[in-house]
Enzyme design. Structure first.
Site, PDB file in Angstrom:
ATOM      1  N   ASP A 289      56.143  -4.063  28.212  1.00  0.00           N
ATOM      2  CA  ASP A 289      56.794  -5.167  27.555  1.00  0.00           C
ATOM      3  C   ASP A 289      56.770  -6.092  28.732  1.00  0.00           C
ATOM      4  O   ASP A 289      55.248  -5.782  29.596  1.00  0.00           O
ATOM      5  CB  ASP A 289      58.137  -3.887  28.640  1.00  0.00           C
ATOM      6  CG  ASP A 289      59.194  -5.269  28.662  1.00  0.00           C
ATOM      7  OD1 ASP A 289      59.853  -6.110  28.571  1.00  0.00           O
ATOM      8  OD2 ASP A 289      60.875  -4.547  28.913  1.00  0.00           O
TER       9      ASP A 289
HETATM   10  C1  BGC Z   1      62.566  -7.668  28.260  1.00  0.00           C
HETATM   11  C2  BGC Z   1      61.899  -7.153  26.904  1.00  0.00           C
HETATM   12  C3  BGC Z   1      61.639  -8.419  26.106  1.00  0.00           C
HETATM   13  C4  BGC Z   1      60.938  -8.842  25.924  1.00  0.00           C
HETATM   14  C5  BGC Z   1      60.641 -10.662  26.305  1.00  0.00           C
HETATM   15  C6  BGC Z   1      60.962  -8.460  29.384  1.00  0.00           C
HETATM   16  O1  BGC Z   1      62.651  -8.639  29.976  1.00  0.00           O
HETATM   17  O2  BGC Z   1      62.613  -6.469  28.988  1.00  0.00           O
HETATM   18  O3  BGC Z   1      63.503  -6.349  25.819  1.00  0.00           O
HETATM   19  O4  BGC Z   1      61.227  -8.437  24.997  1.00  0.00           O
HETATM   20  O5  BGC Z   1      61.104  -9.888  28.430  1.00  0.00           O
HETATM   21  O6  BGC Z   1      61.395 -11.068  26.320  1.00  0.00           O
END
Ligand code: BGC
Length: 780
Positions: A289
Site C-alpha cells: 500500500d
Molecule cells: C490506500 C489504498 C490506495 C492507495 C493509492 C492508499 O492510501 O490505502 O487503498 O489504493 O492509497 O491511492
C-alpha cells in the site's frame, strides 16, 4: 573498437565475430513474452532491477523530503500518462519495458477529471455504487457486470491495474473505510470480490485486491499492530482473500499498512510467501500500500514484489543491500520476474489504443441497475411502494444532495450526481416547490461557510438538518401524500467514525424526524426514511417514527434514480444486509477494542514522515465477528445480517441433500416460490450449524448463497448449492490444520441469519483433516 583491438592482438577473427554478435544481441534483448524474461533480467543492471521493484514515486505538493520519488531525474521528464492516477512503474525503454499506470479504486476509476493542457475534453469516470451496497445484492452475476463496466473504463483511460476491490472484513461499524469493503462475513466478501475481479479482468486490465490483511481500522493505520489469533486470521480475515484469490486469480494483491502480530504485513514472508504463494498457489505480484511498511529489504525478502508509489530512500537502501548481499541477486531477480510477467499481461504492453472516451452512458445504466437491485428494505408497514404520481414532501438535506460515495482514494470524480428531488420529479412524483427552494438556499449557504479542503483525506463536515417551523410541516402533512426523509453519512480513508453524532443520530436529525412523524401521522400519512449512509448506524431508538426504511447505502452517481426505482416499485427490492445493524454500539463485539491505542513511549525511529504513532489493537472477539457473535450469544439486534424485505413474499420448499452422510461434495437444492402478488427476487442463504467442540464454534456460519431469477407471482425457481469439507472445517491451531469434526451438521436454508426457513442434517462419522498447513501465522 573492440574488433580492431582483437585484430592487433592476433586473436582469431572467429572469436571477434562471436563477441560482436553477443554485443549486438544484448542491444536487441527486449521483453517480448514469458520466455524472454530470464534474458531481459540478465541484461539489466542492478540499478535497473531496483527501479523495476520501486514505483516512479509521486510528486505531491508539500511531500516531506524522506519520501521523495526515487533517484533518476530522467523520470521527471517522462510525462504522466494519466493525470491524477495513483502510481506508475518504471520503464526501461532499451529493454522494451514500458511503464504501467495504476489507479484507484473500489467505486470507480479515480483520475483527474480535467487536464491542464486540454481544456476541451473532460475525463470523468462513473461513480458506481459503493462496495457495501454491491455486496447487499448477493448477486455475483450483477457484480461481475459492474466490474466489466469499471474494467472497460479503466482500459479506455489507459489504466493497467485498478486498485480494487477493497475487501477487508467490516469488523466494527465505525471503520472509516467500511463503505469500500463488502461485508462482515468472509464468504459473502470473498465471493463478491471474486465476481468483481472476474468482471474487471475480463476487460483486459488487472486488479489489486486489498488490503492484505487484517487492516480493519484507519486509526494510525501505518503503524497499527493487529494482535489476532491464527484461527481468526484463517477463518475470518484471510478466508475472504483466499476465496477470491483462488477462484478469480487477481493480477495483483496489495499488502496492508498494519503489522500482524508484530510483523508488517508487507514484510511478512509467512503471509506473503507461505500462505499466499505456497498454500494458495497465487502467482501474481504483491505491491505495498502507498508508502507502507518500513524496511524495503525485508519487503523484497518477503516477496512483496513492488514498493509503491516508490521513494528515493527505498531504492538507495535496496541498492546498498544488493551490493552487500543482504538481498541476494536471486531474490531480486524473482521479484523483478513477477513484475515483468504483470507487464506482459498489461494493456500498455499490448499497445492497446485507448480512446479516453469510455462509454459513460452504458456505465451509468449499469450503475443505476446495480444500485436499485442492491438496496435493502429494512422496514415496511404498508408504506412502500408509493406509486407515482404521488405528492411527496421531501425532507432532509441529503435528499437534495445525495452522497454518491465515500471520500479518500475510494472516491471518484464523476460528472454528475442525480439527487433525489430531481429523480423524483423525473419519475413523475409531485414535490413542494417552496420546500425545494428553501432546502436549496439553505444548502448553498451552508456550503459557502464550510472550510475549503484540498487534502485527499478528510470528509467535509455534515450539514445540520434544516429545522422547519411547525406550520410549514403541518401544511405539507395536510396536502401531500407522504413524507420522505433522507439521512446522510459520509466517511473515508484516514479516520474512523465516532459513536456520538455519527453512529447515533444527531439531535437535529432526531428533531426533524420527530416533528415530521408527529405531523404526518396525525394526518394518517406515511413517513419513509431513506438511509444514504457509508456504514452501519443506530436505528432502534427512532425506527418507530418511520413506516418504512430504505437502506440505499451510497449508491453512486445515479443515486437518486436508484432510490426512485425502488420507492415507486419499478424495482422490487431484493438486497439483503451484508452487515448486522445492532441495537446499540455497545453490543458490537469489538466495541471495547476499536480502533486501538497508541503505545506509550514506543520507538518511532525509522518511520517515514507520513506514519502516525506506533499503536496496537487486539481482536479479543476472535472469530466471533458480526452475526457469528450475536447468534452465538443470543444478543438481539435491530436488523440481522442477511435481512431484507421485498414487496412480495417467498415460500421455501423441497430441500434436498445428495446424501445425509458427508460425501464430497454434498449437493443441496431448494425450491423457492413467489407466494405474493408482485414479481421479485429472493436471496437464499445457507448457514451451517456445526457440532459443538471444545475450542468453540459460532452458532452458525454462512457457507453459500444464491439469488433467484425474477419470479412472477406463483412462479418457482430451483436453487443449487455445494458444500465441501472445507465449508464444514474449522482451523485447529494446535494441529495447524483445517479439521472437520465428527457429528451432526445442520444446514439452515434461510432468508436472514435469524429467519431459518428449512433445515436438513448432514452426518460426519469420522474426523477429517482437510488440509495441514505450516504454522507461519501463529500469534506471538
Ligand atoms: C490506500 C489504498 C490506495 C492507495 C493509492 C492508499 O492510501 O490505502 O487503498 O489504493 O492509497 O491511492
Amino acid at each position: 573498437m573492440l574488433h580492431k583491438l582483437l585484430q592487433r592482438m592476433s586473436i582469431p577473427v572467429l572469436l571477434s565475430v562471436t563477441v560482436n554478435t553477443m554485443a549486438q544481441d544484448r542491444n536487441h534483448i527486449r521483453l517480448t513474452d514469458k520466455q524472454s524474461i530470464p534474458r531481459v533480467i540478465a541484461a539489466m543492471t542492478v540499478e535497473e532491477k531496483v527501479s523495476i521493484v520501486t514505483g516512479m514515486g509521486l510528486h505531491i505538493e508539500g511531500l516531506p523530503p524522506g519520501i521523495l520519488p526515487p533517484g533518476n531525474p530522467a523520470d521527471d521528464a517522462v510525462p504522466e500518462k494519466v493525470p491524477g492516477a495513483s502510481g506508475r512503474t518504471h520503464a526501461i525503454p532499451r529493454l522494451g519495458i514500458p511503464s504501467l499506470t495504476f489507479t484507484d479504486g473500489p467505486a470507480g476509476i479515480r483520475i483527474s477529471p480535467v487536464r491542464h493542457h486540454d481544456t476541451t475534453h473532460t475525463y470523468y469516470a462513473t461513480a458506481f455504487p459503493v462496495a457495501t451496497l454491491l455486496a447487499s445484492s448477493w448477486d455475483t452475476a450483477l457484480v461481475t457486470q459492474v466490474g466489466k463496466a469499471m474494467g472497460r473504463e479503466a482500459l479506455e483511460y489507459g489504466i493497467d491495474v485498478l486498485l480494487a476491490p477493497g475487501m477487508n472484513i467490516q469488523r466494527n461499524p465505525l471503520g472509516g473505510r467500511n463503505f469500500e469493503y463488502y461485508s462482515e462475513d468472509p464468504v459473502l466478501s470473498g465471493l463478491v470480490a471474486a465476481a468483481m475481479v472476474r468482471g474487471v479482468q475480463s476487460a483486459g486490465v488487472g486488479v489489486s485486491v486489498k488490503h492484505f490483511a487484517a487492516n480493519n481500522q484507519e486509526f494510525n493505520r501505518m503503524q497499527m499492530n493487529t494482535h489476532v489469533s491464527e484461527r481468526a486470521l484463517r477463518e475470518i480475515y484471510l478466508r475472504n482473500f483466499q476465496l477470491a484469490i483462488k477462484t478469480a486469480k487477481p493480477w495483483t494483491v496489495m499488502s496492508s499498512y498494519n503489522f500482524i502480530n508484530g510483523t508488517y504485513a508487507s514484510e511478512y514472508p509467512g503471509l506473503l510467501k507461505s500462505v499466499l504463494r505456497d498454500e494458495w498457489k497465487y502467482n501474481g505480484i504483491v505491491m505495498t500500500d502507498w508508502y507502507g511498511g518500513k524496511d524495503p529489504v525485508k519487503q523484497l525478502l518477503a516477496y512483496n514484489n513492488l514498493l509503491m508509489p516508490g521513494y528515493a530512500a527505498q531504492s538507495d537502501a535496496l541498492l546498498a543491500a544488493v551490493k552487500q548481499g543482504t538481498v541476494p541477486m536471486k531474490v531480486l531477480d524473482e521479484n523483478v520476474a513477477g513484475i515483468l510477467q504483470l507487464i506482459l499481461q498489461s494493456p500498455t504492453f499490448r499497445k492497446y489504443a485507448y480512446t479516453d472516451k469510455p462509454d459513460l452512458a452504458a456505465s451509468a445504466a449499469i450503475a443505476r441497475r446495480a444500485g436499485a437491485e442492491s438496496m435493502v428494505l429494512l422496514k415496511n408497514e404498508n408504506a412502500l411502494p408509493v406509486g407515482a404520481p404521488g405528492k411527496i414532501a421531501l425532507f432532509g438535506v441529503t435528499s437534495y444532495r445525495i452522497i454518491a460515495g465515500g471520500t479518500g482514494s475510494g472516491g471518484v470524480f464523476k460528472a454528475y450526481v442525480t439527487d433525489l428531488d430531481k429523480a423524483m420529479l423525473q419519475g413523475g412524483f409531485v414535490l413542494d416547490a417552496g420546500l425545494q427552494t428553501e432546502y436549496s438556499k439553505y444548502i448553498t449557504n451552508q456550503l459557502a461557510e464550510q472550510p475549503k479542503s484540498h487534502s485527499l483525506f478528510g470528509t467535509p463536515p455534515a450539514i445540520p438538518e434544516l429545522q422547519l417551523d411547525t406550520e410549514t410541516i403541518g401544511r405539507l402533512a395536510k396536502y401531500m401524500d407522504a413524507a420522505v426523509i433522507t439521512l446522510g453519512r459520509n466517511a473515508g480513508e484516514g479516520s474512523d467514525r465516532k459513536v456520538a453524532d455519527d453512529f447515533n443520530l444527531r439531535k437535529d436529525e432526531i428533531a426533524l424526524l420527530e416533528s415530521i412523524s408527529r405531523a404526518f401521522h396525525a394526518q394518517n400519512k406515511k413517513v419513509i426514511v431513506v438511509l444514504n449512509i457509508d456504514g452501519v448506524i443506530e436505528t432502534a431508538s427512532w425506527r418507530d417514527m418511520a413506516d418504512a426504511i430504505l437502506l440505499a447505502w451510497q449508491p453512486g452517481q445515479e443515486g437518486g434514480s436508484c432510490m426512485v426505482d425502488v420507492l415507486n416499485g419499478n424495482v422490487n427490492p431484493s438486497g439483503k444486509l451484508a452487515a448486522t445493524f445492532p441495537l446499540n454500539y455497545t453490543d458490537v463485539p469489538s466495541a471495547d477494542n476499536f480502533p486501538g491505542k497508541e503505545i506509550p513511549g514506543a520507538d518511532n525511529s525509522g518511520a517515514n514522515p507520513l506514519m502516525g504513532k506506533p499503536s496496537e489493537i487486539t481482536y479479543t472477539e476472535d472469530i466471533y465477528v458480526g452475526y457469528r457473535y450475536y447468534t452465538t450469544k443470543n444478543i438481539s439486534v435491530a436488523y440481522p445480517f442477511g435481512h431484507g424485505l421485498s414487496y412480495t413474499t417467498f415460500s421455501y420448499s423441497q430441500l434436498r441433500l445428495s446424501s445425509p452422510v458427508y460425501v464430497a461434495p454434498v449437493k443441496v437444492s431448494i425450491t423457492v416460490g413467489n407466494s405474493g402478488k408482485k414479481a421479485g427476487k429472493e436471496v437464499v442463504q445457507l448457514y451451517v450449524q456445526s457440532p459443538a467442540i471444545k475450542a468453540g464454534r459460532p452458532a452458525k456460519e454462512l457457507k453459500a448463497f444464491a439469488k433467484t431469477k425474477l419470479l412472477q407471482p406463483g412462479e418457482k425457481d430451483n436453487l443449487q448449492f455445494g458444500i465441501t469439507a472445507m465449508d464444514l472445517a474449522w482451523f485447529d491451531e494446535s494441529r495447524s490444520a483445517w479439521i472437520v469434526s465428527p457429528g451432526i451438521y445442520t444446514l439452515q436454508l434461510s432468508a436472514s441469519a435469524t429467519d431459518v426457513r428449512q433445515t436438513a442434517t448432514l452426518r460426519v462419522d469420522k474426523e477429517m483433516i482437510v488440509e495441514k498447513v505450516k504454522p507461519v501465522l501463529a500469534a506471538k
